[in-house]
Design an enzyme around this catalytic site. Structure first.
Site, PDB file in Angstrom:
ATOM      1  N   CYS A  73      43.877  33.909  32.725  1.00 39.18           N
ATOM      2  CA  CYS A  73      43.434  33.430  34.028  1.00 39.18           C
ATOM      3  C   CYS A  73      42.890  34.559  34.888  1.00 39.18           C
ATOM      4  CB  CYS A  73      44.576  32.740  34.734  1.00 39.18           C
ATOM      5  SG  CYS A  73      44.772  31.066  34.184  1.00 39.18           S
TER       6      CYS A  73
ATOM      7  N   ARG B 123      36.271  33.032  38.787  1.00 35.11           N
ATOM      8  CA  ARG B 123      34.985  32.544  38.318  1.00 35.11           C
ATOM      9  C   ARG B 123      34.021  32.333  39.481  1.00 35.11           C
ATOM     10  NH1 ARG B 123      32.745  27.732  38.637  1.00 35.11           N
ATOM     11  NH2 ARG B 123      34.650  26.866  39.510  1.00 35.11           N
ATOM     12  N   ARG B 124      34.522  31.686  40.559  1.00 33.58           N
ATOM     13  CA  ARG B 124      33.653  31.464  41.719  1.00 33.58           C
ATOM     14  C   ARG B 124      33.345  32.782  42.419  1.00 33.58           C
ATOM     15  NH1 ARG B 124      37.170  26.263  43.445  1.00 33.58           N
ATOM     16  NH2 ARG B 124      36.032  24.694  42.244  1.00 33.58           N
TER      17      ARG B 124
ATOM     18  N   ARG C 100      44.683  29.306  49.281  1.00 33.44           N
ATOM     19  CA  ARG C 100      45.464  28.412  48.434  1.00 33.44           C
ATOM     20  C   ARG C 100      45.764  27.141  49.198  1.00 33.44           C
ATOM     21  NH1 ARG C 100      46.270  27.213  44.332  1.00 33.44           N
ATOM     22  NH2 ARG C 100      48.466  27.349  43.872  1.00 33.44           N
TER      23      ARG C 100
ATOM     24  N   ARG D 153      42.862  23.483  52.717  1.00 28.01           N
ATOM     25  CA  ARG D 153      41.756  24.446  52.671  1.00 28.01           C
ATOM     26  C   ARG D 153      40.695  24.106  53.710  1.00 28.01           C
ATOM     27  NH1 ARG D 153      41.060  26.460  46.436  1.00 28.01           N
ATOM     28  NH2 ARG D 153      43.223  26.148  45.866  1.00 28.01           N
TER      29      ARG D 153
ATOM     30  N   LYS E 162      40.096  20.496  33.972  1.00 24.61           N
ATOM     31  CA  LYS E 162      40.007  21.952  34.112  1.00 24.61           C
ATOM     32  C   LYS E 162      41.364  22.602  34.314  1.00 24.61           C
ATOM     33  CE  LYS E 162      39.024  22.983  38.915  1.00 24.61           C
ATOM     34  NZ  LYS E 162      38.031  23.439  39.849  1.00 24.61           N
ATOM     35  N   ASP E 163      42.396  21.830  34.589  1.00 22.23           N
ATOM     36  CA  ASP E 163      43.743  22.391  34.695  1.00 22.23           C
ATOM     37  C   ASP E 163      44.453  22.442  33.346  1.00 22.23           C
ATOM     38  OD1 ASP E 163      43.363  22.615  37.420  1.00 22.23           O
ATOM     39  OD2 ASP E 163      44.311  20.692  37.867  1.00 22.23           O
TER      40      ASP E 163
HETATM   41  N1  PBG Z   1      42.035  24.229  40.745  1.00 24.77           N
HETATM   42  C1  PBG Z   1      42.602  23.007  41.200  1.00 24.77           C
HETATM   43  C2  PBG Z   1      41.721  21.828  40.933  1.00 24.77           C
HETATM   44  N2  PBG Z   1      41.799  21.166  39.755  1.00 24.77           N
HETATM   45  C3  PBG Z   1      40.828  20.181  39.760  1.00 24.77           C
HETATM   46  C4  PBG Z   1      40.171  20.226  40.973  1.00 24.77           C
HETATM   47  C5  PBG Z   1      39.063  19.344  41.386  1.00 24.77           C
HETATM   48  C6  PBG Z   1      38.611  18.281  40.446  1.00 24.77           C
HETATM   49  C7  PBG Z   1      37.950  18.754  39.173  1.00 24.77           C
HETATM   50  O1  PBG Z   1      37.417  19.860  39.071  1.00 24.77           O
HETATM   51  O2  PBG Z   1      37.938  17.953  38.231  1.00 24.77           O
HETATM   52  C8  PBG Z   1      40.738  21.253  41.750  1.00 24.77           C
HETATM   53  C9  PBG Z   1      40.361  21.644  43.122  1.00 24.77           C
HETATM   54  C10 PBG Z   1      39.175  22.570  43.222  1.00 24.77           C
HETATM   55  O3  PBG Z   1      38.946  23.407  42.338  1.00 24.77           O
HETATM   56  O4  PBG Z   1      38.469  22.501  44.213  1.00 24.77           O
END
Ligand code: PBG
Length: 309
Positions: free
Chosen positions: A241, A129-130, A147, A153, A81-82
Site C-alpha cells: 500500500c 496513487r492520487r 481521512r 472529507r 478497490k478495497d
Molecule cells: N478508499 C475508500 C473507498 N473505497 C471505495 C471508494 C469509492 C467507491 C469506489 O471506488 O468504488 C472509496 C472512497 C474514495 O476513494 O473516494
C-alpha cells in the site's frame, strides 16, 4: 424461503451499496429473504492514521471474511478497490456488477480548476496513487493527508482545511451526491484510477452453490473481463500500500486494453504502459512485466525494505 444474511460495513457508502445490490437481486427474482448485518472493521475504527501505514486494504475486509467463514453472514458487498489481490481459500467473488464511473473527482472550494490552483494550494488525499499523479501535473501544490468517510472529507474541505480534495466519482454517485459538487473529473489519461475503482465485488463462500447460481446472473461481462486484467496486474506487481499503483482496463467485446501505473512514493520515478490483447490475464501480466523491466520492481523492493526496517 432461505434467509440470506448480508454483511456490510457500517459506513453510509457501504450500506448504500449493500442495499442497492440486494435490490438488484430481488429484481432479478432471487428466491431469498435478506437481512443486513453491520460489521465494524478495523479500517473504520482507525480513522486518523494514514491508511497505508496501518495495514492497507485488508483492514476493511478481514473481519468480513471471518464472518463469512464463521457463517455469520452469507455474502458481503465490497468496493472492488478495497479488495486485496488474493481472495482466501474457501471464499470467492461470486458476482461483479456493472462498473460505474471509474474516474477520480476533483472538488475545490469556489470551484477553482485544478490547473488554476495557486502555487502552494493544499489538496487533500490519503492515496499515494492520487498524490503522485497530481504532483506530476502540479509539482508546486501541497498534498495534505485526509481521512474519514465522504461526508467528513467534504466537511473538512468546506471548513477551509483544504483548497481541494479528491474522491472517487463512483462513491459520490452511489451516495446520491449531485454532479454539481464536482469541480472536474480528472481524465483517465491524467490520473489512472485504482484497480477496480467504481466496481463492486460480491464475496461469498466457495461452496454455496445455491447463492452462487443467483449471484452469477448479476455479473456484467465487460466489467468482469476488465477486472481480470486489472487484478492480474495488481497481483503480479505484488506492491504494498506504500507504492503508488493504478490500473485501468477497457474491454470492447473483443480486445482488452489496459494501462498500468507505478511510481516511487516521491513521484520522481514514474512507470506507465498500455497493452492490448484478447486474453485479459495475459494483458495484465504483460503490463506488469514491462513495468518491472522498466524499473518498477526496484521501486517496490526499496519501499518494502524501508517498511521492514
Ligand atoms: N478508499 C475508500 C473507498 N473505497 C471505495 C471508494 C469509492 C467507491 C469506489 O471506488 O468504488 C472509496 C472512497 C474514495 O476513494 O473516494
Amino acid at each position: 424461503m432461505r434467509k440470506i444474511i448480508v454483511g456490510s460495513r457500517r459506513s453510509k457508502l457501504a450500506l448504500t451499496q449493500t442495499k442497492w445490490f440486494i435490490e438488484q437481486m430481488k429484481q432479478a427474482g432471487a428466491p431469498f429473504e435478506f437481512e443486513v448485518k453491520e460489521i465494524v472493521t478495523k479500517g473504520d475504527q482507525i480513522l486518523d492514521v494514514m491508511l497505508s501505514k496501518v495495514g492497507g486494504k485488508g483492514l476493511f475486509v478481514k473481519e468480513i471474511q471471518q464472518a463469512l467463514f464463521d457463517k455469520e453472514i452469507d455474502f458481503a458487498v465490497h468496493s472492488m478497490k478495497d479488495m486485496p489481490a488474493v481472495i482466501p481459500d474457501g471464499l470467492t467473488v461470486g458476482c461483479i456488477p456493472k462498473r460505474v464511473d471509474p474516474r477520480d473527482a476533483y472538488i475545490a472550494n469556489d470551484h477553482v480548476r485544478f490547473m488554476d490552483l495557486p502555487i502552494g494550494a493544499v489538496v487533500g488525499t490519503s492515496s499515494l496513487r492520487r498524490s503522485s499523479q497530481l504532483l506530476m501535473l502540479r509539482p508546486d501544490i501541497e498534498i495534505k493527508w485526509i481521512r474519514g468517510n465522504i461526508d467528513t472529507r467534504l466537511r473538512k474541505l468546506r471548513d477551509g482545511e483544504f483548497d481541494a480534495i479528491l474522491l472517487a466519482a463512483a462513491g459520490l454517485k452511489r451516495m446520491g451526491w449531485d454532479d454539481n459538487i464536482v469541480t472536474e473529473h480528472l481524465s483517465l489519461e491524467d490520473c489512472i484510477p485504482a484497480v477496480g475503482q467504481g466496481a463492486l465485488a460480491i464475496e461469498c463462500r466457495e461452496d454455496d452453490a445455491e447463492l452462487l447460481n443467483e449471484l452469477a446472473k448479476l455479473t456484467d461481462e465487460k466489467t468482469w473481463v476488465e477486472l481480470q486484467a486489472e487484478r492480474t496486474f495488481l497481483n503480479e506487481m505484488d506492491g504494498s500500500c506504500q507504492v503508488p499503483i493504478g490500473g485501468f482496463a477497457t474491454y470492447d467485446g473483443n480486445e482488452v486494453e489496459m494501462t498500468g501505473f507505478i511510481a516511487s512514493p516521491d513521484a520522481i520515478q514514474v512507470f506507465r504502459e498500455t497493452v492490448k490483447g484478447t486474453d485479459p490475464v495475459a494483458v495484465g501480466k504483460e503490463v506488469s512485466k514491462i513495468l518491472r523491466d522498466q524499473g518498477a520492481a526496484e521501486v517496490i523492493k526499496k519501499v518494502k525494505a524501508e517498511m521492514d526496517a
